[in-house]
Design an enzyme around this catalytic site. Sequence first.
Site, PDB file in Angstrom:
ATOM      1  N   HIS A  56       0.849  -1.183   0.000  1.00 41.96           N
ATOM      2  CA  HIS A  56       0.000   0.000   0.000  1.00 41.96           C
ATOM      3  C   HIS A  56       0.891   1.242   0.000  1.00 41.96           C
ATOM      4  CE1 HIS A  56       0.401  -0.841   4.490  1.00 41.96           C
ATOM      5  NE2 HIS A  56       0.946   0.352   4.358  1.00 41.96           N
TER       6      HIS A  56
HETATM    7  C1  T46 Z   1       2.863   0.546   6.861  1.00 44.69           C
HETATM    8  C2  T46 Z   1       3.655  -0.697   7.014  1.00 44.69           C
HETATM    9  C3  T46 Z   1       5.125  -0.423   7.042  1.00 44.69           C
HETATM   10  C4  T46 Z   1      -4.409  -0.468  13.230  1.00 44.69           C
HETATM   11  O1  T46 Z   1      -5.595  -0.526  13.605  1.00 44.69           O
HETATM   12  N1  T46 Z   1      -3.568   0.438  13.791  1.00 44.69           N
HETATM   13  C5  T46 Z   1      -2.267   0.529  13.458  1.00 44.69           C
HETATM   14  O2  T46 Z   1      -1.518   1.377  14.012  1.00 44.69           O
HETATM   15  C6  T46 Z   1      -1.769  -0.364  12.447  1.00 44.69           C
HETATM   16  C7  T46 Z   1      -0.300  -0.294  12.005  1.00 44.69           C
HETATM   17  C8  T46 Z   1      -2.617  -1.251  11.878  1.00 44.69           C
HETATM   18  N2  T46 Z   1      -3.931  -1.319  12.271  1.00 44.69           N
HETATM   19  C9  T46 Z   1      -4.841  -2.296  11.658  1.00 44.69           C
HETATM   20  C10 T46 Z   1      -5.336  -1.897  10.262  1.00 44.69           C
HETATM   21  C11 T46 Z   1      -5.545  -3.231   9.576  1.00 44.69           C
HETATM   22  O3  T46 Z   1      -6.815  -3.710   9.871  1.00 44.69           O
HETATM   23  O4  T46 Z   1      -4.146  -3.542  11.482  1.00 44.69           O
HETATM   24  C12 T46 Z   1      -4.498  -4.146  10.252  1.00 44.69           C
HETATM   25  C13 T46 Z   1      -3.272  -4.367   9.395  1.00 44.69           C
HETATM   26  O5  T46 Z   1      -2.727  -3.088   9.064  1.00 44.69           O
HETATM   27  P1  T46 Z   1      -1.896  -2.836   7.710  1.00 44.69           P
HETATM   28  O6  T46 Z   1      -2.599  -3.453   6.560  1.00 44.69           O
HETATM   29  O7  T46 Z   1      -1.609  -1.409   7.618  1.00 44.69           O
HETATM   30  O8  T46 Z   1      -0.567  -3.677   8.052  1.00 44.69           O
HETATM   31  P2  T46 Z   1       0.807  -3.763   7.270  1.00 44.69           P
HETATM   32  O9  T46 Z   1       1.730  -4.562   8.128  1.00 44.69           O
HETATM   33  O10 T46 Z   1       0.584  -4.216   5.893  1.00 44.69           O
HETATM   34  O11 T46 Z   1       1.354  -2.261   7.228  1.00 44.69           O
HETATM   35  C14 T46 Z   1       1.944  -1.659   8.356  1.00 44.69           C
HETATM   36  C15 T46 Z   1       1.353  -0.260   8.620  1.00 44.69           C
HETATM   37  O12 T46 Z   1       0.011  -0.328   8.970  1.00 44.69           O
HETATM   38  C16 T46 Z   1       1.514   0.617   7.429  1.00 44.69           C
HETATM   39  O13 T46 Z   1       1.142   1.941   7.743  1.00 44.69           O
HETATM   40  O14 T46 Z   1       3.249   1.446   6.167  1.00 44.69           O
HETATM   41  O15 T46 Z   1       3.321  -1.500   8.145  1.00 44.69           O
END
Ligand code: T46
Length: 141
Positions: A56
């Site tokens: 993303h």
């Molecule tokens: C990024 C990369 C480097 C939350 O509710 N709060 C939070 O602070 C985070 C990080 C995630 N979430 C929830 C949102 C989604 O439902 O956790 C789930 C997975 O999040 P995301 O798809 O963003 O996870 P990653 O590991 O693909 O990405 C993460 C960060 O969220 C993102 O900002 O840049 O690590």
Amino acid sequence: MELFTKNCRYIDLQQIYDKGDGIINIAEESNQIPFNIKRVYSITGLKKNSDSRGHHAHKELQQVIFCINGSFKLIVNDGLNEEEVILNTPQKGVYLGEELWHAMSDFSANCIILVLASDLYKEADYIRDFNEFKTYIKKID
Ligand code: T46
């Protein structure tokens, strides 16, 4: 070595080897970190090889991503250029500015990712489709 992808660069932390009993790695707002830190999160429990995260971009969020144990591969793409970085030391992170597609994979055993972020979690700030990302950056450039 510099990164050529837009809105992206290495961040080197200050290290202190004071007593020979381990190393202190220091990230300070306004010094090593180029934004006010509003959120810190870690990613643990990653499965070797099979897992892949990210895929993303963020419209406004700025982050610095570190590997504080083990290693992983980070791919960054600004819509024109794409490059791969291996993160494998707590001393060196990568600044991920806004409008930058990124993905993490190839996690080693016990890989721990630490992220410092400029804002709270906001789903509206995410672009989760690569074609939508390309259209978005064309519109704002
Ligand atoms: C990024 C990369 C480097 C939350 O509710 N709060 C939070 O602070 C985070 C990080 C995630 N979430 C929830 C949102 C989604 O439902 O956790 C789930 C997975 O999040 P995301 O798809 O963003 O996870 P990653 O590991 O693909 O990405 C993460 C960060 O969220 C993102 O900002 O840049 O690590």
